[in-house]
Scaffold this motif. Structure first.
Motif, PDB file in Angstrom:
ATOM      1  N   THR A  82      41.915  38.582  36.458  1.00  0.00           N
ATOM      2  CA  THR A  82      42.661  38.845  37.681  1.00  0.00           C
ATOM      3  C   THR A  82      41.852  39.808  38.533  1.00  0.00           C
ATOM      4  N   GLU A 114      52.755  41.023  33.475  1.00  0.00           N
ATOM      5  CA  GLU A 114      51.781  40.591  32.473  1.00  0.00           C
ATOM      6  C   GLU A 114      51.571  41.657  31.398  1.00  0.00           C
ATOM      7  N   ARG A 149      53.240  44.099  40.951  1.00  0.00           N
ATOM      8  CA  ARG A 149      54.399  43.618  40.194  1.00  0.00           C
ATOM      9  C   ARG A 149      53.964  42.568  39.163  1.00  0.00           C
ATOM     10  N   GLU A 150      53.088  41.664  39.573  1.00  0.00           N
ATOM     11  CA  GLU A 150      52.581  40.634  38.664  1.00  0.00           C
ATOM     12  C   GLU A 150      51.888  41.280  37.467  1.00  0.00           C
ATOM     13  N   GLN A 151      51.128  42.337  37.723  1.00  0.00           N
ATOM     14  CA  GLN A 151      50.430  43.019  36.637  1.00  0.00           C
ATOM     15  C   GLN A 151      51.394  43.691  35.670  1.00  0.00           C
ATOM     16  N   ASP A 191      51.717  30.576  40.356  1.00  0.00           N
ATOM     17  CA  ASP A 191      51.320  31.001  39.015  1.00  0.00           C
ATOM     18  C   ASP A 191      52.503  31.092  38.057  1.00  0.00           C
ATOM     19  N   TYR A 192      53.687  31.377  38.594  1.00  0.00           N
ATOM     20  CA  TYR A 192      54.901  31.535  37.790  1.00  0.00           C
ATOM     21  C   TYR A 192      56.017  30.746  38.453  1.00  0.00           C
ATOM     22  N   ILE A 234      52.975  42.770  45.519  1.00  0.00           N
ATOM     23  CA  ILE A 234      53.194  41.559  44.725  1.00  0.00           C
ATOM     24  C   ILE A 234      52.206  41.508  43.559  1.00  0.00           C
ATOM     25  N   TRP A 235      50.947  41.830  43.822  1.00  0.00           N
ATOM     26  CA  TRP A 235      49.953  41.835  42.757  1.00  0.00           C
ATOM     27  C   TRP A 235      50.311  42.893  41.714  1.00  0.00           C
ATOM     28  N   LEU A 257      52.213  33.932  43.732  1.00  0.00           N
ATOM     29  CA  LEU A 257      53.017  34.307  42.577  1.00  0.00           C
ATOM     30  C   LEU A 257      53.897  33.138  42.127  1.00  0.00           C
ATOM     31  N   HIS A 303      51.125  36.326  49.273  1.00  0.00           N
ATOM     32  CA  HIS A 303      51.133  36.662  47.860  1.00  0.00           C
ATOM     33  C   HIS A 303      52.327  36.063  47.133  1.00  0.00           C
ATOM     34  N   TRP A 304      53.444  35.900  47.837  1.00  0.00           N
ATOM     35  CA  TRP A 304      54.615  35.283  47.210  1.00  0.00           C
ATOM     36  C   TRP A 304      54.307  33.837  46.840  1.00  0.00           C
TER      37      TRP A 304
END
Length: 129
Positions: free
Chosen positions: A101, A40, A35-37, A121-122, A32-33, A118, A114-115
């Motif tokens: 981050t 971004e 994917r977030e990166q 944050d989004y 998840i982290w 996420l 983590h979901w």
């Protein structure tokens, strides 16, 4: 589905190369982290790509990680062979807007939802069940 361009792939690969260098951790990133990166990195490239020469893409990936996390290096101290002064300053400010981050790893923090982080944050992102 979004398919990154060749430039975006180079940028993202360089970003994670720099994460691995500064974190010095051989564990796998939390999916998840990670994917977030990627999201971004793509968002940053929407703003920055038109200002980056083809030979500066990898350096920009490194500088994005370093600048947003205050590592004492990054866009602001890269030489003018990569970016001219006013572009370098703009890229620095834009990367800082993304905020710091911390790398998250599967083995270190498996209990974190983590979901939920996420989605917090989004808010527009919903987990597909």
């Amino acid at each position: 589905m979004i398919t990154p361009t060749k430039k975006e792939h180079k940028f993202i690969d360089a970003y994670f190369e720099c994460v691995n260098f500064t974190e010095d951790n051989s564990n796998l990133f939390c999916e998840i982290w990670e994917r977030e990166q990627v999201i971004e990195c793509l968002a940053f490239m929407v703003y920055a790509e038109c200002y980056l020469a083809d030979d500066a893409i990898e350096q920009a990936g490194h500088d994005f990680w370093l600048s947003r996390n205050g590592h004492g290096s990054g866009f602001w101290d890269s030489d003018s062979s990569y970016y001219c002064d006013h572009i370098r300053d703009w890229l620095q400010r834009k990367s800082e807007q993304f905020g710091e981050t911390n790398a998250l790893y599967n083995e270190i923090e498996p209990e974190i939802d983590h979901w939920a982080r996420l989605r917090r944050d989004y808010p527009a992102i919903e987990r597909a069940e």
